[in-house]
Enzyme design. Structure first.
Site, PDB file in Angstrom:
ATOM      1  N   ASP A  80       0.888  -0.996  -0.369  1.00 12.46           N
ATOM      2  CA  ASP A  80      -0.122  -0.178  -0.226  1.00 12.46           C
ATOM      3  C   ASP A  80       1.069   1.211   0.147  1.00 12.46           C
ATOM      4  O   ASP A  80       1.737   1.176   0.632  1.00 12.46           O
ATOM      5  CB  ASP A  80      -0.804  -0.258   0.913  1.00 12.46           C
ATOM      6  N   GLY A 209     -11.553   4.006   2.939  1.00 15.95           N
ATOM      7  CA  GLY A 209     -12.521   3.123   3.699  1.00 15.95           C
ATOM      8  C   GLY A 209     -12.946   3.466   4.762  1.00 15.95           C
ATOM      9  O   GLY A 209     -14.664   3.429   4.949  1.00 15.95           O
TER      10      GLY A 209
HETATM   11  P1  13P Z   1      -8.664   3.530   6.350  1.00 13.26           P
HETATM   12  O1  13P Z   1      -7.866   3.743   7.349  1.00 13.26           O
HETATM   13  O2  13P Z   1      -8.697   4.768   6.667  1.00 13.26           O
HETATM   14  O3  13P Z   1      -9.241   2.525   5.908  1.00 13.26           O
HETATM   15  O4  13P Z   1      -7.873   3.750   4.761  1.00 13.26           O
HETATM   16  C1  13P Z   1      -7.504   2.882   4.810  1.00 13.26           C
HETATM   17  C2  13P Z   1      -6.570   3.151   3.225  1.00 13.26           C
HETATM   18  O5  13P Z   1      -7.218   3.653   2.367  1.00 13.26           O
HETATM   19  C3  13P Z   1      -4.962   2.329   3.288  1.00 13.26           C
HETATM   20  O6  13P Z   1      -4.905   2.809   1.704  1.00 13.26           O
END
Ligand code: 13P
Length: 281
Positions: A80, A209
């Site tokens: 990520d 999210g």
């Molecule tokens: P949140 O931590 O707000 O759920 O977002 C997760 C995300 O987009 C990781 O890239």
């Protein structure tokens, strides 16, 4: 089986969007894949570079491989938001099936040139790539993008970025923020629908999210989101549950840690199931 994003998007088009869940420690991982198994869903597990360094690329890859085989599900291991190109290549070499190179803080030209280099490297090894245009606000893994730095995705920039980089997935900034608990996101649907219309060859990704209402989630999926990231909600729920089970155990120190972690692991499984089903509409 461990798969890349393209394979999952193609194979599970009928399932609409696939949940991508941030793992924070190895202990969470079996419950996440078991949750996917129980609803016969594919799953994307993503790690920040911080988590990958904490657990180790090799251990994450071998554990994911073992669990995907154990539960006979299609799973993707995705890096990520990584801004370090060498670390992205390291993840590819270690066996991640997907990576995100995040050049969103650079100029568009630099972002395109770096992302293209990553795409060339990754595609040769059957690994998918997510890029980002615009800037998603909020806090993640210690990195804070404040409201002034956050910037909606520009359509023309996104079209150019996708054409010139050939990324498989694109993170777009449409009003969600990372780590939003206290309020609900205000989503720019006009922007989302023109992004969907103009970018039909790439999987659109919704970041942040946590803090998006179920109704908004359904609408985002109907408008074409293919990958939906959920991170902070898992982290917060885990902390809440161990905060209930750990303090009383101080008076009974021979209680196995395993028993103290089970409620938190069960909660993680439930969140994965609930969100994955929500994203399937
Ligand atoms: P949140 O931590 O707000 O759920 O977002 C997760 C995300 O987009 C990781 O890239």
């Amino acid at each position: 089986m461990m798969e890349n994003l393209n394979t999952l998007f193609n194979k599970y088009d009928n399932k609409k969007a696939i949940g991508s869940f941030n793992v924070h420690c190895l202990e969470m991982l079996p419950s996440m894949l078991l949750g996917a198994k129980e609803i016969e869903s594919p799953i994307i597990i993503q790690t920040s570079l911080g988590t990958a360094k904490y657990i180790g690329f090799d251990l994450l890859v071998s554990t994911m491989d073992t669990l995907a085989n154990r539960y006979q599900i299609d799973a993707c291991l995705h890096l990520d938001h990584c801004t370090d190109m060498n670390a992205v290549k390291e993840a590819v070499d270690a066996g991640y099936t997907s990576v995100m190179y995040d050049g969103s803080s650079l100029t568009l030209e630099e972002n395109i040139s770096n992302t293209r280099e990553i795409v060339e490297y990754a595609h040769k090894r059957n690994v998918s790539v997510e890029g980002e245009v615009g800037s998603i606000g909020g806090a993640e893994d210690g990195l804070i993008i404040d409201e002034e730095q956050a910037k909606y995705t520009d359509i023309d920039e996104a079209i150019r970025f996708v054409e010139e980089t050939q990324v498989d997935a694109l993170a777009v900034a449409i009003g969600t923020t990372h780590g939003q608990f206290k309020s609900k996101a205000k989503i720019n649907y006009e922007l989302l629908s023109s992004l969907s219309e103009n970018l039909d060859k790439v999987g659109l990704v919704l970041h942040g999210g946590t803090g998006v209402s179920d109704e908004d989630m359904r609408k985002c999926v109907r408008e074409g989101m293919k990958k939906i990231n959920v991170g902070s909600e898992l982290n917060k729920s885990y902390i809440e549950l161990v905060n209930e089970t750990f303090p009383p155990a101080l008076d009974a120190p021979l209680t196995s840690l395993r028993k103290l972690l089970n409620p938190a692991n069960d909660k993680i499984k439930e969140i994965v199931k609930e969100k994955s089903l929500l994203f399937q509409l």
